[in-house]
Design a protein around this motif. Structure first.
Motif, PDB file in Angstrom:
ATOM      1  N   GLN A   3       0.825  -1.202   0.000  1.00 16.16           N
ATOM      2  CA  GLN A   3       0.000   0.000   0.000  1.00 16.16           C
ATOM      3  C   GLN A   3       0.866   1.261   0.000  1.00 16.16           C
ATOM      4  O   GLN A   3       0.539   2.243  -0.661  1.00 16.16           O
ATOM      5  N   LEU A   4       1.947   1.231   0.740  1.00 15.32           N
ATOM      6  CA  LEU A   4       2.857   2.373   0.736  1.00 15.32           C
ATOM      7  C   LEU A   4       3.446   2.582  -0.662  1.00 15.32           C
ATOM      8  O   LEU A   4       3.509   3.714  -1.156  1.00 15.32           O
ATOM      9  N   ILE A  25       3.505  10.914   3.163  1.00 14.06           N
ATOM     10  CA  ILE A  25       2.900   9.637   2.745  1.00 14.06           C
ATOM     11  C   ILE A  25       3.512   8.478   3.536  1.00 14.06           C
ATOM     12  O   ILE A  25       2.798   7.590   4.016  1.00 14.06           O
ATOM     13  N   ARG A  26       4.818   8.482   3.706  1.00 11.13           N
ATOM     14  CA  ARG A  26       5.474   7.404   4.461  1.00 11.13           C
ATOM     15  C   ARG A  26       4.987   7.396   5.914  1.00 11.13           C
ATOM     16  O   ARG A  26       4.768   6.326   6.500  1.00 11.13           O
ATOM     17  N   ARG A  65       3.138   4.105   7.285  1.00 11.30           N
ATOM     18  CA  ARG A  65       3.871   3.339   8.279  1.00 11.30           C
ATOM     19  C   ARG A  65       3.055   3.186   9.552  1.00 11.30           C
ATOM     20  O   ARG A  65       3.174   2.174  10.252  1.00 11.30           O
ATOM     21  N   ARG A  66       2.208   4.188   9.839  1.00  7.63           N
ATOM     22  CA  ARG A  66       1.305   4.071  10.994  1.00  7.63           C
ATOM     23  C   ARG A  66       0.128   3.147  10.676  1.00  7.63           C
ATOM     24  O   ARG A  66      -0.356   2.428  11.549  1.00  7.63           O
ATOM     25  N   HIS A  67      -0.332   3.165   9.436  1.00  6.73           N
ATOM     26  CA  HIS A  67      -1.520   2.391   9.040  1.00  6.73           C
ATOM     27  C   HIS A  67      -1.208   1.647   7.734  1.00  6.73           C
ATOM     28  O   HIS A  67      -1.694   2.008   6.664  1.00  6.73           O
ATOM     29  N   PRO A  68      -0.385   0.602   7.798  1.00  9.95           N
ATOM     30  CA  PRO A  68       0.143  -0.026   6.579  1.00  9.95           C
ATOM     31  C   PRO A  68      -0.907  -0.707   5.720  1.00  9.95           C
ATOM     32  O   PRO A  68      -0.651  -0.940   4.538  1.00  9.95           O
TER      33      PRO A  68
END
Length: 326
Positions: free
Chosen positions: A16-17, A56-57, A61-64
């Motif tokens: 998703q990232l 965005i990262r 990274r908090r909500h992968p």
């Protein structure tokens, strides 16, 4: 006993990232959607959508597992949302062999004498649909029709533009217990929206306040009106009679709308318009699925559209009405 099958999981931490960063690199501001969903996960998503890779990262990274949304307005995009049929196909679409929104779009293009707009960035959606991405022309005012029942370009053909979002490729949805991605099928440059679609999606301008009321229509008994109506009927019947395959529907509609303007002033009856245009189109019937039902419906719709804009005679010929595709 009925058991519930858990969805097949796929690693999404980097997926998703990566999808969000890829969209941002293309210049499309992104924001998080709820996991496996098309629902925004943050408020004020249009204002907060970003192409900033650091932001965005931090988000993903908090909500992968959050899906990726693209804000179509800030991205300058108009996305055609073409859905597949699920369940019975309504008439007249099933009778024509149409089973998908892309078939309807191809038919609309054919009726306007334009090529099917397929050469652009395209994404397959999890339930058999398709997103075709286009660049909105500068200064255009194009309407989004998604969620507005009955206002799309046609059956299963909706648009996502200013004020709307589109789920980015790389996002996922659960279909029959399995995670299915939004997958790029044509990784082409995003094409500029064709002019015929720009016309079809541009809202009509708001009427300007008039300093003086428009002049009343001339009485139907006027010699000038009688001559005008006779010439208009002859011209529109000639247009219909000489229409070529692929242009019949739009030509009949345009003729009916033009004469419908005269009907709006009481200068000619709807029955007379129908009689003349039906006779003019008689030799087209039975060719390439153009039948009497379609002819009657097209004439009726055109008259109704023209009737809303009665013709005002001036010293110069009035222009033919601008058409909106149906």
């Amino acid at each position: 006993m009925t058991t519930t099958t858990a969805p097949t999981l796929v690693p999404a931490t980097t997926g998703q990232l990566a999808a969000a960063l890829d969209a941002a690199e293309r210049g499309w501001p992104v924001f998080p959607l709820a996991p496996r969903s098309k629902r925004p996960a943050i408020p004020d998503w249009q204002q907060r959508a970003t192409c900033d890779p650091d932001r965005i990262r931090r988000w993903w990274r908090r909500h992968p597992r959050h899906n990726v949304g693209i804000a179509c307005g800030p991205a300058g995009l108009l996305v055609l949302d073409l859905d597949a049929a699920h369940g019975p196909i309504p008439r007249p679409w099933g009778r024509r062999g149409i089973t998908h929104g892309r078939d309807v779009l191809a038919l609309l293009a054919q009726q306007t004498g334009e090529p099917d707009p397929v050469d652009t960035f395209t994404v397959a959606t999890p339930r058999g649909g398709e997103h075709r991405y286009f660049v909105r022309p500068p200064g255009s005012r194009l309407r989004s029709t998604v969620g507005a029942r009955g206002r799309g370009l046609g059956w299963h053909v909706d648009t996502r533009g200013p004020g709307a979002l589109v789920t980015a490729p790389g996002s996922v949805a659960v279909v029959h217990g399995v995670l299915v991605p939004y997958a790029i099928t044509w990784d082409l440059p995003v094409a500029v929206l064709p002019s015929w679609l720009v016309c079809a999606l541009t809202p009509p301008p708001a009427p300007l306040p008039a300093a003086h009321p428009p002049p009343p229509p001339l009485p139907a008994t006027s010699r000038r009106v009688a001559a005008y109506v006779q010439a208009a009927v002859a011209a529109e019947c000639r247009n219909v009679a000489t229409a070529t395959e692929g242009h019949r529907h739009i030509t009949v509609y345009a003729a009916a709308a033009a004469l419908g303007q005269l009907h709006g002033n009481g200068w000619i009856s709807a029955a007379a318009i129908t009689h003349h245009l039906t006779n003019a189109a008689h030799h087209h019937l039975g060719i390439a699925d153009f039948d009497a039902r379609e002819l009657a419906t097209t004439i009726r719709d055109g008259i109704a559209a023209g009737r809303e804009h009665p013709r005002i005679l001036t010293d110069r010929p009035a222009p033919r009405p601008r058409l909106a595709l149906r």
